[in-house]
Scaffold this active site. Structure first.
Site, PDB file in Angstrom:
ATOM      1  N   ASP A   1     -11.786  -1.339   8.053  1.00  0.00           N
ATOM      2  CA  ASP A   1     -10.432  -1.235   7.516  1.00  0.00           C
ATOM      3  C   ASP A   1     -10.161   0.107   6.846  1.00  0.00           C
ATOM      4  OD1 ASP A   1      -7.909  -1.848   6.731  1.00  0.00           O
ATOM      5  OD2 ASP A   1      -8.467  -3.235   5.141  1.00  0.00           O
TER       6      ASP A   1
ATOM      7  N   GLU B   1      -4.425   2.676  15.551  1.00  0.00           N
ATOM      8  CA  GLU B   1      -3.624   2.598  14.336  1.00  0.00           C
ATOM      9  C   GLU B   1      -4.364   3.402  13.280  1.00  0.00           C
ATOM     10  OE1 GLU B   1      -2.279  -1.351  13.088  1.00  0.00           O
ATOM     11  OE2 GLU B   1      -2.707  -0.832  11.007  1.00  0.00           O
TER      12      GLU B   1
ATOM     13  N   ARG C   1       0.829  -1.214   0.000  1.00  0.00           N
ATOM     14  CA  ARG C   1       0.000   0.000   0.000  1.00  0.00           C
ATOM     15  C   ARG C   1       0.863   1.264   0.000  1.00  0.00           C
ATOM     16  NH1 ARG C   1      -4.015  -3.053  -1.746  1.00  0.00           N
ATOM     17  NH2 ARG C   1      -4.495  -4.695  -0.265  1.00  0.00           N
TER      18      ARG C   1
ATOM     19  N   GLU D   1      -5.643 -12.549   7.919  1.00  0.00           N
ATOM     20  CA  GLU D   1      -5.298 -12.589   6.496  1.00  0.00           C
ATOM     21  C   GLU D   1      -4.180 -13.592   6.200  1.00  0.00           C
ATOM     22  OE1 GLU D   1      -6.617  -8.151   5.129  1.00  0.00           O
ATOM     23  OE2 GLU D   1      -4.533  -8.376   5.668  1.00  0.00           O
TER      24      GLU D   1
ATOM     25  N   GLU E   1      -4.553   4.252   1.211  1.00  0.00           N
ATOM     26  CA  GLU E   1      -4.962   3.003   0.562  1.00  0.00           C
ATOM     27  C   GLU E   1      -6.367   3.098  -0.019  1.00  0.00           C
ATOM     28  OE1 GLU E   1      -4.911  -0.413   3.133  1.00  0.00           O
ATOM     29  OE2 GLU E   1      -5.874  -1.693   1.640  1.00  0.00           O
TER      30      GLU E   1
END
Ligand code: BDP
Length: 718
Positions: free
Chosen positions: A382, A404, A185, A308, A410
């Site tokens: 996300d 975060e 990203r 993931e 992105e």
């Protein structure tokens, strides 16, 4: 004749200085102060520098001050050893400076803590002096950058009473950088870390990176991607990391690494990575010892586990706490920390991905070691253009949580769209969680004041690469800047941040500052409008996340767009109320009740929480369908407004950056149109309603947008 040459020289100087600005200097341009009165004020107030202390941090702080003042004031300010006249800047700690020790600063310094500072006008032996005092050399350095910022932003320095200390302890960038220098990203070139050349050659850029971070208070850097490669933990790589740490150290920046959970198998040749296996724990202990031998102030580990496809403790039927604690024990003797990410995924598709982190982590509250923080994305999905705040904030009182934030764009236009992210960060930080009753914003959870946590932190996923201007888009530098400023003080406003940044980066001319500030402050909402209005989310094209992809319906269900927008003939939106997935139940009352009802749910999150009929009447009096079309259209029109405002700023901006931004805004308009037209045409196949009057009609058919391929977007085109 002489006069003519002088004029010629001056005009060449101005023309070249207006033209030659490639963005490398970021906000540290230290432009000459052109206002004559102000210049006289500064020159009168500053006559000498008395930097006390011998550390490399003090040295670099004093060089920064000298160099900054030299270009801004046009004069060399000498270093002096005595206060013999007015206007000496005395910088140091009570230990390093007798003058500072002699002034009554004890209470103020006690409040400043390890890294804070005070900046005051004072008197010493009847002379006027300016004090920059702190308890550590790092604090002095931060004070110096603050002082320089005052001059960069043309403020008076005759009444100084500044006390500042960071509200979070660990303020770090997360680099999603791979060892082959690609950046996940990343839209600004390759990784800054040139592993092939390390440890022998550590170029100037590492220093410049550290300096820029220090100027905004960032004190840590996670060098490697959360999708981690175990190789970074091998001896040869640790030596390379140590070389970077040596450059960062004087700037008060620690290095951290991502730890691949299966490293004991991959590089340690063990049969398992089970966190409760003593051999595994021992392997990590020895690994930590080895790292600390090379890097005595190594910060610790950041871990993405069982998410993931990344390995983690759940592979061995252990919990996140088992995994985090095992690593925490390995680094604890050395003062290290573990940041364990809450961005987790089940291997099975959940009924609602938004609920997963909360479900997995809340039961573990109280089970983590003291040196573990849980790193939580600002929202539950996300990094979308708009999300509600993550329900974990406030829900784990016994565990320090760190937010975060994503600095790299992105889901917000890569390094092509002008989107100032401070309003997005601010929206999250100011959201009232009600965890401790009314008036408990996320900022209060993460600064430790709500639940009395000493260990506090904030992370931003970096947008930095090796392109000349660091971040690709000149305005993307503002997002790096904003993150640093908010990590220091999560209560700052986007408007104040933008104001300083524009003055330091472009110009102090008020007219231009106000215009550019308005552009920046509106830019995030503009992007929301042409991408995901009214609470839509995750309808980006899969893979690159740049353009629209509401039609994406293949692959893992919770990676498709249709999973999130749920458009059908009745309406659109994800029902997360008690009648749907009940994600609202993860919020404290009354937040959950507010989200539960369509009438009280903020309209900008409506389709996040509700499946709403196409004819539902919004507060504007328009139907959902009409309003959605209108927002998409206004997004595009607002990009044109950005273009015209930028056009009016031309005379204040150097040519190079002016033209670059202008060209990027042309692309942004093209892509906003692709978003608008693609989404309206696609959703129209469900709503079966006409596009309302006053809205530009799509030029192409849906098929065109579904098959559109970008060939000119950094990081995603190939
Ligand atoms: C998503 C990104 C993916 C990251 C992941 C993460 O698409 O590249 O690895 O987040 O944060 O936003 O772990």
């Amino acid at each position: 004749m002489v006069r003519r040459y002088f004029i010629l020289f001056i005009s060449i100087f101005f023309i070249t200085s207006l033209n030659a600005e490639d963005g490398y200097k970021l906000w540290l341009r230290y432009e000459p102060v052109s206002d004559i009165q102000l210049l006289a004020h500064y020159n009168k107030s500053i006559s000498g520098l008395m930097f006390e202390g011998t550390s490399s941090t003090i040295k670099l702080a004093s060089e920064e001050m000298k160099a900054g003042l030299k270009t801004m004031l046009g004069a060399e300010i000498p270093q002096v050893s005595y206060v013999r006249k007015n206007g000496i800047i005395v910088a140091g700690t009570p230990e390093s400076s007798k003058i500072i020790a002699s002034l009554k600063l004890k209470d103020k310094l006690a409040k400043a803590g390890d890294e804070g500072y005070i900046i005051l006008n004072s008197k010493y032996r009847h002379r006027r002096i300016i004090i920059i005092a702190a308890n550590s050399d790092a604090g002095v350095m931060y004070g110096v950058f603050h002082f320089l910022r005052l001059i960069q932003t043309h403020q008076s320095i005759s009444v100084l009473a500044i006390e500042s200390s960071p509200k979070t302890k660990v303020r770090l960038l997360n680099h999603w950088d791979n060892l082959n220098r690609s950046v996940e990203r990343g839209y600004a070139g390759l990784s800054l870390w040139n592993w092939d050349k390390l440890p022998d050659s550590v170029g100037q850029r590492y220093k410049d990176y550290a300096r820029a971070n220090a100027s905004i208070g960032i004190n840590g850097s996670v060098l490697t991607n959360v999708n981690a490669n175990a190789l970074i933990l091998t001896k040869d790589y640790i030596a390379k990391v140590a070389a970077i740490a040596n450059v960062f150290r004087p700037y008060n920046i620690k290095v951290y690494l991502t730890a691949r959970f299966s490293a004991p198998i991959e590089i340690g040749k063990l049969k398992t990575a089970d966190p409760l296996d003593p051999e595994v724990a021992d392997w990590w202990k020895k690994k930590a010892d080895e790292i600390y031998e090379f890097i005595p102030d190594f910060g610790g580990f950041l871990v993405k586990a069982n998410s993931e496809g990344q390995p983690g403790p759940q592979n061995y039927n252990r919990s996140h706490a088992d995994g985090a604690d095992m690593l925490a024990d390995a680094v604890a003797p050395h003062g290290g920390i573990v940041m364990w990410r809450a961005f987790v995924y089940d291997n099975n598709v959940p009924d609602d991905r938004a609920k997963q982190a909360y479900n997995e982590f809340v039961p573990l509250d109280g089970k983590f070691r003291k040196n573990v923080l849980i790193q939580v994305k600002n929202g539950p999905i996300d990094f979308q253009p708009r999300e509600p705040f993550h329900p974990l904030f406030g829900a784990m009182p016994k565990t320090p949580l760190m937010p975060e934030l994503q600095i790299t764009q992105e889901y917000l236009g890569s390094s092509v769209h002008l989107v100032f992210l401070a309003p997005l960060y601010e929206e999250c930080l100011k959201s009232d969680t009600y965890a401790g009753g009314r008036g408990t914003p996320v900022a209060k959870v993460i600064d430790g004041t709500l639940d009395d946590h000493e260990l506090t932190a904030m992370a931003g996923v970096s947008n930095i690469g090796n392109v000349r201007n660091w971040t690709g888009h000149p305005f993307a530098q503002a997002n790096w800047y904003a993150f640093g400023r908010l990590a220091w003080d999560p209560y700052m406003t986007s408007s104040d941040i933008a104001d300083e940044w524009i003055r330091m980066t472009f110009t102090n001319r008020n007219e231009a500052v106000e215009r550019i500030k308005k552009m920046m402050l509106d830019s995030r909402e503009i992007a929301v409008n042409y991408m995901t209005p009214l609470g839509l989310h995750h309808i980006m094209y899969s893979g690159h996340h740049y353009g629209p992809g509401p039609w994406v319906d293949r692959g893992r269900k919770d990676w498709t767009a249709v999973y999130y927008h749920r458009a059908d003939s009745v309406g659109i939106g994800f029902d997360r109320t008690s009648k749907g997935s009940d994600a609202v139940a993860q919020y404290f009352k009354p937040v959950r009740d507010i989200f539960e009802k369509t009438e009280t749910c903020p309209e900008n999150l409506l389709l996040w929480f509700h499946h709403v009929p196409w004819d539902y009447k919004l507060r504007s009096g328009r139907t959902l369908w009409d309003e959605m079309c209108l927002r998409y259209d206004s997004g595009v029109k607002s990009v044109r407004w950005l273009q015209s405002e930028w056009g009016k700023s031309k005379e204040f901006i150097d040519n190079e950056r002016y033209e670059e931004v202008k060209a990027l805004l042309v692309k942004q308009e093209r892509d906003a149109k692709i978003w608008r037209d693609g989404c309206i045409l696609y959703f129209q196949t469900f709503s079966k309603r006409p596009i309302p009057d006053g809205i530009e009609k799509p030029e192409k058919s849906l098929d065109f947008y579904e098959n559109y391929r970008y060939t000119d977007i950094p990081g995603i085109s190939r």
